[in-house]
Design an enzyme around this catalytic site. Structure first.
Site, PDB file in Angstrom:
ATOM      1  N   LYS A 116       0.827  -1.213   0.000  1.00  0.00           N
ATOM      2  CA  LYS A 116       0.000   0.000   0.000  1.00  0.00           C
ATOM      3  C   LYS A 116       0.855   1.253   0.000  1.00  0.00           C
ATOM      4  O   LYS A 116       0.486   2.257  -0.611  1.00  0.00           O
ATOM      5  CB  LYS A 116      -0.969   0.016   1.192  1.00  0.00           C
ATOM      6  CG  LYS A 116      -2.197  -0.855   0.965  1.00  0.00           C
ATOM      7  CD  LYS A 116      -3.340  -0.452   1.879  1.00  0.00           C
ATOM      8  CE  LYS A 116      -4.595  -1.269   1.584  1.00  0.00           C
ATOM      9  NZ  LYS A 116      -5.711  -0.968   2.475  1.00  0.00           N
ATOM     10  N   LYS A 198      -4.130 -10.646  -6.722  1.00  0.00           N
ATOM     11  CA  LYS A 198      -5.389 -10.774  -5.976  1.00  0.00           C
ATOM     12  C   LYS A 198      -6.489  -9.913  -6.615  1.00  0.00           C
ATOM     13  O   LYS A 198      -6.212  -8.804  -7.058  1.00  0.00           O
ATOM     14  CB  LYS A 198      -5.119 -10.300  -4.544  1.00  0.00           C
ATOM     15  CG  LYS A 198      -6.264 -10.458  -3.589  1.00  0.00           C
ATOM     16  CD  LYS A 198      -5.939  -9.828  -2.235  1.00  0.00           C
ATOM     17  CE  LYS A 198      -6.073  -8.322  -2.238  1.00  0.00           C
ATOM     18  NZ  LYS A 198      -6.206  -7.693  -0.916  1.00  0.00           N
ATOM     19  N   LYS A 201     -10.896  -4.378  -5.429  1.00  0.00           N
ATOM     20  CA  LYS A 201     -11.740  -3.317  -5.999  1.00  0.00           C
ATOM     21  C   LYS A 201     -10.934  -2.059  -6.302  1.00  0.00           C
ATOM     22  O   LYS A 201     -11.401  -1.183  -7.013  1.00  0.00           O
ATOM     23  CB  LYS A 201     -12.938  -3.015  -5.099  1.00  0.00           C
ATOM     24  CG  LYS A 201     -12.588  -2.599  -3.699  1.00  0.00           C
ATOM     25  CD  LYS A 201     -13.842  -2.580  -2.826  1.00  0.00           C
ATOM     26  CE  LYS A 201     -13.487  -2.611  -1.363  1.00  0.00           C
ATOM     27  NZ  LYS A 201     -14.204  -3.548  -0.558  1.00  0.00           N
TER      28      LYS A 201
HETATM   29  P1  TYM Z   1     -10.810  -5.974   3.402  1.00  0.00           P
HETATM   30  O1  TYM Z   1     -11.880  -4.972   3.565  1.00  0.00           O
HETATM   31  O2  TYM Z   1      -9.666  -5.665   2.503  1.00  0.00           O
HETATM   32  O3  TYM Z   1     -11.423  -7.346   2.930  1.00  0.00           O
HETATM   33  C1  TYM Z   1     -12.496  -7.973   3.636  1.00  0.00           C
HETATM   34  C2  TYM Z   1     -12.326  -9.479   3.614  1.00  0.00           C
HETATM   35  O4  TYM Z   1     -12.296  -9.969   2.272  1.00  0.00           O
HETATM   36  C3  TYM Z   1     -11.149 -10.793   2.080  1.00  0.00           C
HETATM   37  N1  TYM Z   1     -10.687 -10.647   0.687  1.00  0.00           N
HETATM   38  C4  TYM Z   1     -10.483 -11.669  -0.145  1.00  0.00           C
HETATM   39  N2  TYM Z   1     -10.645 -12.994   0.000  1.00  0.00           N
HETATM   40  C5  TYM Z   1     -10.360 -13.781  -1.058  1.00  0.00           C
HETATM   41  N3  TYM Z   1      -9.952 -13.289  -2.266  1.00  0.00           N
HETATM   42  C6  TYM Z   1      -9.776 -11.970  -2.465  1.00  0.00           C
HETATM   43  N4  TYM Z   1      -9.388 -11.515  -3.637  1.00  0.00           N
HETATM   44  C7  TYM Z   1     -10.051 -11.098  -1.376  1.00  0.00           C
HETATM   45  N5  TYM Z   1     -10.013  -9.742  -1.223  1.00  0.00           N
HETATM   46  C8  TYM Z   1     -10.394  -9.496   0.053  1.00  0.00           C
HETATM   47  C9  TYM Z   1     -10.132 -10.263   3.075  1.00  0.00           C
HETATM   48  O5  TYM Z   1      -9.160 -11.239   3.386  1.00  0.00           O
HETATM   49  C10 TYM Z   1     -11.009  -9.916   4.257  1.00  0.00           C
HETATM   50  O6  TYM Z   1     -11.240 -11.063   5.047  1.00  0.00           O
HETATM   51  N6  TYM Z   1      -8.069  -5.486   7.546  1.00  0.00           N
HETATM   52  C11 TYM Z   1      -9.289  -6.029   7.004  1.00  0.00           C
HETATM   53  C12 TYM Z   1     -10.533  -5.555   7.707  1.00  0.00           C
HETATM   54  C13 TYM Z   1     -10.467  -5.742   9.179  1.00  0.00           C
HETATM   55  C14 TYM Z   1     -10.537  -6.958   9.896  1.00  0.00           C
HETATM   56  C15 TYM Z   1     -10.444  -6.609  11.259  1.00  0.00           C
HETATM   57  C16 TYM Z   1     -10.661  -8.282   9.507  1.00  0.00           C
HETATM   58  C17 TYM Z   1     -10.335  -4.739  10.080  1.00  0.00           C
HETATM   59  N7  TYM Z   1     -10.316  -5.264  11.339  1.00  0.00           N
HETATM   60  C18 TYM Z   1     -10.454  -7.581  12.254  1.00  0.00           C
HETATM   61  C19 TYM Z   1     -10.676  -9.249  10.503  1.00  0.00           C
HETATM   62  C20 TYM Z   1     -10.578  -8.890  11.847  1.00  0.00           C
HETATM   63  C21 TYM Z   1      -9.416  -5.618   5.536  1.00  0.00           C
HETATM   64  O7  TYM Z   1      -8.864  -4.633   5.124  1.00  0.00           O
HETATM   65  O8  TYM Z   1     -10.251  -6.403   4.829  1.00  0.00           O
END
Ligand code: TYM
Length: 333
Positions: A116, A198, A201
């Site tokens: 990032k 990956k 969005k």
């Molecule tokens: P975020 O918002 O980027 O994504 C949300 C969830 O979607 C999963 N994900 C994917 N899984 C499979 N293939 C993909 N291409 C893909 N893109 C995204 C992510 O692994 C995630 O589970 N840091 C986290 C949000 C968060 C969080 C937490 C998660 C904040 N606090 C505490 C768990 C526990 C995030 O940015 O997810």
């Protein structure tokens, strides 16, 4: 939600736009499925979202939309707690204490920070760097046993585990050390255009991702354009990342194994295979889209769910935070 003997789940998602097919398969789909067996807490991670510059009006709107989409995906507020992160100040409060128990070197190793900060070189802010500590606080403040996430969050989960163990050793047993819950199929859904990357969005090429609110025509078109290979045979292999990715998606939505899929498309071309994958996605997303529109139109209901969710979450989080403040020696009056 009453206190029960069930194990506890916490997970979160950023409200930075409509969820992708990757978000759904890697995380949100499982959140719904796990509700029967666990006490679940699901969070809209709006505080994480501002590590990258956001338009305030968009962030506000997208937080409600994200909540509506979670409910439309089957997260039931009667069974699970659903809330917006900034409504529960204990996350930020605990995060400070945890950041004083996290090493600079540990955070420097986080691959998502490296990615990032390279992508947003003009805004490598301290929040982007300490983000995994806030994520650890999100999890530990609820003493979650299990965290359902996609593979890209595994490293952050490891850090949360290390922070929990370190704190427990220094100040006596306080936090549950959480386990990641990463699905066997679909833990990392890949870009439809560059299947070694990956699906995300934030990709500049809109053909690389499927959004959960994409119209059926757009879904068909994007799958038609998906990058595969010149072999024309449907089977999974490291040398065929495009086809393997499509097989994962099809497998999750139809419940078919890779062997069954291979047999189904034996002697058939990629065109037919891609149409079938698209249709399986449309069949799942269409009813969710209808439900989403219905829920989003009822703002009072939606805000009521989020308010109740924040109250329930705060009750649990405040207790943990008070315990931690006492343990580290903050004066109580
Ligand atoms: P975020 O918002 O980027 O994504 C949300 C969830 O979607 C999963 N994900 C994917 N899984 C499979 N293939 C993909 N291409 C893909 N893109 C995204 C992510 O692994 C995630 O589970 N840091 C986290 C949000 C968060 C969080 C937490 C998660 C904040 N606090 C505490 C768990 C526990 C995030 O940015 O997810």
């Amino acid at each position: 939600m009453e206190i029960s003997a069930k194990k506890r789940i916490l997970s979160g998602i950023q409200p930075t736009g409509t969820f992708t097919l990757g978000n759904y398969i890697g995380a949100v789909r499982n959140w719904g499925l796990l509700q029967q067996e666990y006490d679940c807490i699901y969070m809209i991670a709006n505080m994480h979202a501002i590590t990258v510059r956001q338009n305030p009006a968009d962030l506000r709107r997208q937080s409600r939309e994200a909540a509506a989409l979670l409910l439309a995906c089957g997260i039931d507020p009667q069974k699970s707690i659903v809330f917006v992160q900034s409504h529960v100040p204990a996350h930020a409060e605990l995060s400070w204490v945890l950041s004083c128990n996290t090493q600079f070197g540990e955070l420097s190793r986080m691959t998502q920070f490296k990615d990032k900060s390279a992508r947003h070189a003009d805004n490598v802010n301290a929040g982007l760097f300490t983000y995994p500590v806030l994520m650890a606080a999100d999890i530990l403040v609820y003493n979650a046993d299990l965290v359902p996430v996609g593979a890209d969050q595994k490293q952050h989960l490891e850090l949360a585990r290390n922070i929990a163990s370190r704190f427990n050793n220094a100040y006596s047993d306080t936090f549950t050390v959480p386990e990641p819950y990463i699905p066997k199929t679909g833990a990392r859904i890949m870009s439809l255009q560059e299947p070694d990357k990956k699906m995300s969005k934030s990709d500049t090429n809109v053909n690389s991702f499927i959004l959960m609110l994409d119209e059926p025509d757009a879904i068909r078109r994007k799958f038609k354009r998906a990058v595969t290979d010149s072999e024309g045979a449907v089977y999974a292999s490291e040398e065929k990342p495009g086809v393997t990715n499509l097989m994962s998606i099809y497998s999750v939505f139809t419940g078919k194994s890779f062997e069954e899929i291979q047999r189904e498309f034996e002697g058939k071309g990629y065109g037919e295979f891609k149409d079938a994958v698209a249709q399986s996605v449309i069949d799942v997303f269409s009813p969710i889209q209808n439900e989403y529109r219905r829920i989003l139109a009822d703002k009072n209901y939606l805000d009521g769910v989020l308010k109740a969710g924040a109250e329930q979450a705060s009750r649990i989080a405040n207790k943990t935070c008070a315990k931690v403040y006492k343990k580290v020696g903050f004066l109580q009056l």
